[in-house]
Design an enzyme around this catalytic site. Structure first.
Site, short mmCIF file in Angstrom:
data_model
loop_
_atom_site.label_atom_id
_atom_site.label_comp_id
_atom_site.label_asym_id
_atom_site.label_seq_id
_atom_site.Cartn_x
_atom_site.Cartn_y
_atom_site.Cartn_z
N CYS A 47 -25.59 -50.04 -117.39
CA CYS A 47 -25.36 -48.54 -117.34
C CYS A 47 -23.75 -48.36 -117.63
O CYS A 47 -22.90 -48.97 -117.55
CB CYS A 47 -25.65 -48.25 -115.84
SG CYS A 47 -25.11 -46.55 -115.38
N THR A 74 -22.13 -46.77 -115.70
CA THR A 74 -21.01 -47.11 -114.58
C THR A 74 -20.64 -48.48 -114.73
O THR A 74 -19.62 -48.81 -114.28
CB THR A 74 -21.94 -46.66 -113.22
OG1 THR A 74 -22.53 -45.30 -113.60
CG2 THR A 74 -21.02 -46.84 -112.13
N HIS A 79 -17.60 -48.47 -116.99
CA HIS A 79 -16.60 -48.07 -116.32
C HIS A 79 -15.85 -49.01 -115.41
O HIS A 79 -14.65 -48.97 -115.35
CB HIS A 79 -16.91 -46.67 -115.74
CG HIS A 79 -17.06 -45.50 -116.64
ND1 HIS A 79 -17.71 -44.28 -116.23
CD2 HIS A 79 -16.88 -45.50 -118.04
CE1 HIS A 79 -17.59 -43.57 -117.63
NE2 HIS A 79 -16.95 -44.23 -118.67
N GLU A 129 -29.88 -50.84 -112.20
CA GLU A 129 -31.20 -50.43 -113.10
C GLU A 129 -31.98 -51.34 -113.08
O GLU A 129 -31.98 -52.15 -114.29
CB GLU A 129 -30.51 -49.64 -114.28
CG GLU A 129 -29.76 -48.66 -114.05
CD GLU A 129 -29.23 -47.88 -115.45
OE1 GLU A 129 -29.69 -48.33 -116.68
OE2 GLU A 129 -28.57 -47.24 -115.60
N CYS A 134 -33.03 -41.46 -95.53
CA CYS A 134 -33.55 -41.26 -94.14
C CYS A 134 -34.20 -40.08 -94.13
O CYS A 134 -35.33 -39.90 -93.46
CB CYS A 134 -32.64 -41.65 -93.19
SG CYS A 134 -31.49 -40.09 -93.16
N CYS A 147 -30.59 -36.80 -92.56
CA CYS A 147 -29.28 -36.59 -92.44
C CYS A 147 -28.94 -35.33 -93.27
O CYS A 147 -29.73 -34.66 -93.86
CB CYS A 147 -28.53 -37.75 -92.73
SG CYS A 147 -28.60 -37.74 -94.84
N ARG A 207 -29.75 -43.06 -133.81
CA ARG A 207 -30.10 -42.23 -132.40
C ARG A 207 -30.60 -40.88 -132.64
O ARG A 207 -31.34 -40.29 -131.97
CB ARG A 207 -28.57 -42.21 -131.62
CG ARG A 207 -28.10 -43.40 -131.00
CD ARG A 207 -26.69 -43.28 -130.16
NE ARG A 207 -26.35 -44.39 -129.86
CZ ARG A 207 -25.32 -44.46 -128.78
NH1 ARG A 207 -24.68 -43.16 -128.51
NH2 ARG A 207 -25.00 -45.47 -128.16
N GLY A 221 -22.98 -36.09 -118.75
CA GLY A 221 -21.79 -37.13 -119.01
C GLY A 221 -20.86 -37.18 -118.05
O GLY A 221 -20.55 -36.06 -117.52
ZN LIG Z 1 -27.20 -46.25 -113.82
ZN LIG Z 2 -30.23 -39.48 -95.18
#
Ligand SMILES: [Zn+2]
Ligand SMILES: [Zn+2]
Length: 333
Positions: free
Chosen positions: A37, A39, A42, A59, A88, A91, A192, A255
């Protein structure tokens, strides 16, 4: 078991670590496929706060091999894909924002390893017709489905997607599915762009060959697009999207722009033409829905490269270099 452990910067070690043990309400998976990913990229570039040593990978798909207290033994053997966190439903964030921002969320362990431990609630059974590899695309797909639902889709809408990486591809598919009449995909890499056509793009734009404004003018009679989506994470491209929407048009940011950046737009223009702008982060409430929709998308060829666990660092590096579309790691291959 073996795990690829992030040691800071771009450094990873392949270590032998204890096998995970399922706690109450948890299941252990034998990991099949882990998507790399943005992330993860990064984190190794110091652009996303994280503290080593750490096992990355969020993932992923796999097969349930063990269950903890309170989880039915019937789940053993199920092929599942994992939501990153549990929720949950009670919250403030679950009720007023989205379940993906639950304040009491339990996280799954990192999946760049032979096994991972996850809350049973986060392990979703794969639908008919979806294999473990394709299932691992659910998380990035859900971020795009969630984003594509942010703004209303006007009748006969012309929409623009800037960026044809995995997120741009899913965004094209989901906007088309939502009823956009024309989807323009702007992407410099030819393979792409072709994939974009497979996923539903009607007009392909190569930024190296033609000014994007010309294409937008042609498709909209000079009026501008109804919706422009930035799926790269560059402030100047978000600003470009602001310029290319029509009056009361909307700009969606999927992005991830680097922290501390600002929007280089003429705010007079944004105000005068009443342009809307919204961020869309993460999967919102759409993880399950995305999993149901995956069989309807033509995702052939989206996964471009597969790496063994030992080469997890290369997978993350190559992904950061923009090689291919979706790169995955196969920890038990
Ligand atoms: Zn991800
Ligand atoms: Zn929650």
């Amino acid at each position: 078991m073996k795990a690829a452990v992030w040691q800071g910067g771009t450094k990873f070690t392949i270590d032998t670590v204890p096998d995970p043990v399922p706690g109450p309400g948890q299941v252990v998976l034998k990991v099949d496929t882990v998507g790399v990913c943005g992330t993860d990229v990064h984190i190794t570039q110091g652009l996303f706060p994280s503290t080593p040593p750490l096992i990355l990978g969020h993932e992923f798909s796999g097969t349930v091999v063990e269950v903890g207290k309170g989880v039915s033994k019937a789940r053993i053997g199920q092929q599942v894909v994992c939501d990153i966190t549990s929720h949950c439903g009670e919250c403030d964030n679950c009720r007023e924002w989205t379940i993906s921002r639950c304040q009491r969320a339990q996280k799954s362990s990192g999946a760049l390893a032979n096994y991972a431990v996850v809350p049973a609630q986060s392990a979703h059974r794969l639908p008919e017709g979806i294999d473990l590899e394709t299932g691992a695309l659910t998380e990035p797909g859900s971020c795009c489905l969630s984003g594509s639902m942010v703004f209303p889709m006007p009748k006969d809408a012309v929409v623009l997607v800037v960026g044809g990486g995995i997120m741009g591809q899913f965004t094209v598919a989901f906007l088309k599915r939502r009823g956009a009449r024309t989807v323009i995909l702007s992407e410099p890499v030819a393979s792409r762009r072709e994939l974009g056509r497979q996923l539903g793009a009607d007009v392909l734009h190569d930024p190296k060959m033609e000014d994007l404004k010309k294409v937008v003018d042609r498709e909209t009679g000079g009026r501008g697009v109804h919706l422009a989506v930035e799926v790269v994470g560059k402030p100047e491209l978000v600003a470009r999207c602001v310029q290319l929407v029509r009056p009361r048009g909307n700009v969606l940011m999927i992005g991830v722009c680097p922290k501390g950046t600002t929007l280089p737009s003429d705010l007079y223009d944004l105000h005068y033409r009443e342009v809307g702008i919204r961020g869309a982060f993460g999967r919102g409430n759409y993880f399950k829905k995305t999993l149901q929709l995956l069989p309807e998308l033509n995702l052939k060829g989206v996964i471009t490269t597969r790496y063994p666990l030992e080469r997890a660092a290369d997978a993350i590096y190559d992904s950061g270099q923009g090689r291919g579309v979706k790169l995955v790691v196969k920890p038990n291959a």
